[in-house]
Design an enzyme around this catalytic site. Structure first.
Site, PDB file in Angstrom:
ATOM      1  CG  ASP A 300       1.947  -3.546 -15.825  1.00  0.00           C
ATOM      2  OD1 ASP A 300       2.296  -4.713 -15.640  1.00  0.00           O
ATOM      3  OD2 ASP A 300       2.747  -2.630 -16.102  1.00  0.00           O
ATOM      4  CD  GLU A 370       2.666  -6.442 -11.621  1.00  0.00           C
ATOM      5  OE1 GLU A 370       3.569  -7.246 -11.866  1.00  0.00           O
ATOM      6  OE2 GLU A 370       2.672  -5.279 -12.076  1.00  0.00           O
TER       7      GLU A 370
END
Ligand code: GLC
Ligand code: MG
Length: 678
Positions: A300, A370
């Site tokens: 993330d 990401e």
């Protein structure tokens, strides 16, 4: 040769001995022998050849026979034949192995399906989805032929950012279930051949994490676990840095009397990766989940992991803006808060840890990163690593999220090309058309285009990612200001991510079958659930769901579609057309997608490599399936997509290298039904 006391050959009799031995043509009767009652004495090989082989003959006799040419020669021929065959087999095996292109790994073969666990299926009726709910619905993935499931975070969390604020990286939030529920889910997924990808959230923890409490109280070990800087309660922040969710990324902490950095919510303090203990803690967490058997991580918000230690102000996009009006991430160039030197070393280190768990066949641990780098595609591509040092298997490709800005064939080609043209050689592409942070594509592009978008997604080269509900064309919900749940929406209603997080629409039952015990759902169910739901669409061959399923099967079962060349053949204001082919295989696919606003007829007669007549294998419009069309006149309606399967010996890619891409070149050898590197 002297044979002392040999055993008598019971089958032998001398010429005058009366008894006869049937002449098998092997003895040489009439030669001189000496015999006494107890033993046979032989002086030479010739003498001995009168004997015939018999069971239980002594070693010496056996050796004498075996050295005779008629036994020796065939034996030697057989021996050398065996050696030659073995060597040929070894050489063939080595050649086949050396020439075979890599087998595709599980994360390449299947689309990745993203589950937002709050919204997928609520098994206990509290209005929020949970792990047992996911387990109950695993049949959905078998139905869709999907093997890779990414589940957004389910760690213990105060839920300020719905799980992206982690209080304990080694525990499951009770809202979602228990560790036993997780283990059961994972075991069942594995028994069904499904892979589980978890979110890994390295940039920050929750402010309720034990480490943060120890850090703000200056516990010597934890003192530098977060990014602290001097500031005071009333004004002056350490610098002008802003949070992704808006306003300063510094918050004063009364307990410690300093400011801490948070690139997201103030309840999500940024970890300090310059501290070796933090680096070690995060690696231990990776090990913890890998040991439990998870198949991969979605890393993330990676570009935020490190910040410049000098803490200088970031340059303003508009230098004339008064500094106090700098409140959003768009106001600054993020030279000191994103993509800092050292970031890729961290990721490569994590990759290496994961490789340690990837050695058994079929147990490869997958890593996807990401990072929204918008117009800086080079930055995104760095997450692929280098030819010598591996990093992520792929960074998420978010460019197709911009598709709704301009639905035209040329625009879609431009977005696709951005990736294909910049991706390092030999790497594997991927495509995202929606996630829990972006409006649903069926709403932003319009329902008209959902089928053609899914057709694009599943026929491009690389791994498609499907956000839950896209397989049925789910749309954004309307959320009134008082219903807003998302912290980003509380700061700025138009940035709310609630609309794309509504409960999955399983059926036309109460709450769309998301739960059936109460009438609460954490976000409202979309009112269109009576027609847009899994159960209804399963009954309809022409539904978005049925089409998704057919495309997913088609992609998996045809070599040119999952690992063949990808070549542009046409793009205009409406249509984007490309073909998929594999050297050595005469089967190929032509895909013609109309992203425009009207019906058009496309003329592909200039593409010599295409046969004049083409049969429609799939159309987003049922009526057109099976039609035979001239390549000079291919009609498509707005939002219609066509897949043609055709057979030819002429390949397109050799003559148009600039229009074609492939991740790893392979040829098909029909005679042996194998692929080889060509
Ligand atoms: C990622 C997540 C997003 C979250 C943020 C902070 O961008 O996708 O949902 O709010 O990280 O963790
Ligand atoms: Mg950070």
């Amino acid at each position: 040769m002297e044979l002392g006391e040999c055993t008598r050959n019971p089958g032998y009799q001398d010429e005058d001995g009366g008894g006869s031995v049937p002449d098998t043509g092997t003895g040489v009767p009439g030669e001189k022998e000496e015999e006494d009652s107890a033993s046979v004495k032989l002086d030479s090989a010739e003498e001995y050849t009168q004997l015939k082989p018999y069971a239980g003959m002594p070693k010496e006799v056996l050796l004498l026979y075996s050295s005779q040419a008629r036994y020796r020669v065939p034996r030697e021929i057989l021996f050398w034949l065996t050696v030659a065959c073995t060597l040929t087999l070894v050489a063939l095996t080595i050649t086949v192995i050396a020439l075979s292109p890599r087998c595709l790994s599980w994360w390449q073969v299947s689309p990745v399906y993203q589950i937002y666990p709050r919204s997928f299926k609520d098994s206990d009726g509290d209005g929020v989805g949970d792990l047992k709910g996911i387990q109950d619905q695993l049949h959905h993935f078998e139905y869709l032929n999907i093997k890779s499931i990414w589940i957004s975070p389910f760690y213990r969390s105060p839920m300020k950012d719905f799980g992206y604020d982690v209080e304990d990286f080694r525990d499951i939030d009770p809202l979602f279930g228990t560790m036993e529920d997780f283990e059961e889910l994972l075991a069942e997924m594995h028994s069904k051949g499904l892979k589980l990808i978890m979110d890994f959230i390295p940039n920050h923890t929750s402010d309720r994490h034990r480490w943060f409490n120890l850090s703000r109280t200056r516990d010597p070990h934890y003192e530098d676990y977060y990014v602290w800087a001097d500031c005071n309660a009333s004004a002056s922040k350490p610098n002008n840095w802003v949070s992704v969710f808006g306003n300063s990324s510094w918050t004063y902490d009364e307990v410690r009397g300093q400011c801490y950095l948070h690139q997201f919510l103030k309840e999500q303090p940024d970890l300090n990766f310059r501290n070796e203990h933090v680096r070690k803690e995060m690696i231990d967490i990776i090990h913890f989940w890998l040991k439990k058997g998870v198949d991969g991580f979605r890393m993330d918000a990676v570009k935020h992991i490190l910040e410049a230690a000098h803490l200088r102000d970031e340059p303003q996009v508009d230098p004339n803006k008064p500094p106090e009006s700098i409140t959003t991430e768009w106001d600054l160039y993020h030279d000191y808060t994103t993509s800092q030197p050292g970031l890729h070393d961290l990721l490569r280190g994590w990759r290496a840890e994961m490789d340690g768990y990837s050695r058994e066949p079929g147990r490869y641990r997958f890593m996807v990163t990401e990072s929204y780098d918008y117009h800086e595609v080079d930055k995104t591509m760095m997450y692929y690593g280098t030819p010598l040092v591996k990093e992520s298997d792929f960074p998420f490709n978010f460019y197709l999220l911009d598709l709704p800005h301009n639905t035209s064939g040329l625009w879609v080609k431009h977005l696709v090309h951005l990736w294909m043209d910049n991706m390092p050689r030999g790497q594997w592409a991927n495509w995202v058309v929606g996630n829990h942070d972006r409006p649903r594509i069926a709403s932003s592009a319009g329902q008209t285009y959902i089928r053609v978008i899914n057709m694009l997604l599943l026929t491009l080269p690389g791994t498609p990612t499907t956000y839950y509900g896209e397989e049925i064309g789910m749309e954004n919900i309307n959320v009134t200001d008082s219903q807003i749940q998302d912290p980003a929406g509380k700061y700025n209603a138009s940035a709310s991510r609630d609309p794309e997080r509504s409960p999955m629409q399983w059926s036309d039952d109460m709450n769309a079958g998301f739960n059936n015990k109460t009438n609460t759902t954490w976000l409202p169910v979309h009112p269109d659930y009576r027609t847009i739901n899994v159960e209804v669409q399963k009954q309809d061959e022409d539904s978005v769901l049925s089409q998704y399923r057919s495309l997913s099967r088609l992609r998996q079962s045809h070599l040119p579609l999952h690992r063949g060349w990808f070549c542009y053949v046409h793009a205009d204001a409406s249509v984007f057309a490309y073909l998929r082919e594999l050297d050595g295989l005469n089967q190929a696919f032509l895909i013609v997608l109309n992203f425009g606003k009207q019906s058009v007829t496309t003329d592909l007669s200039s593409i010599r490599e295409l046969p004049d007549q083409l049969e429609v294998l799939m159309s987003t419009n049922q009526e057109n399936r099976g039609k035979v069309l001239q390549k000079s006149r291919i009609p498509t309606g707005a939002g219609e997509g066509l897949v043609f399967e055709y057979y030819t010996h002429t390949r397109f890619n050799p003559n148009h290298p600039a229009q074609c891409y492939i991740s790893e070149k392979a040829c098909y050898l029909r005679v042996m039904d194998i692929l080889y590197t060509c």
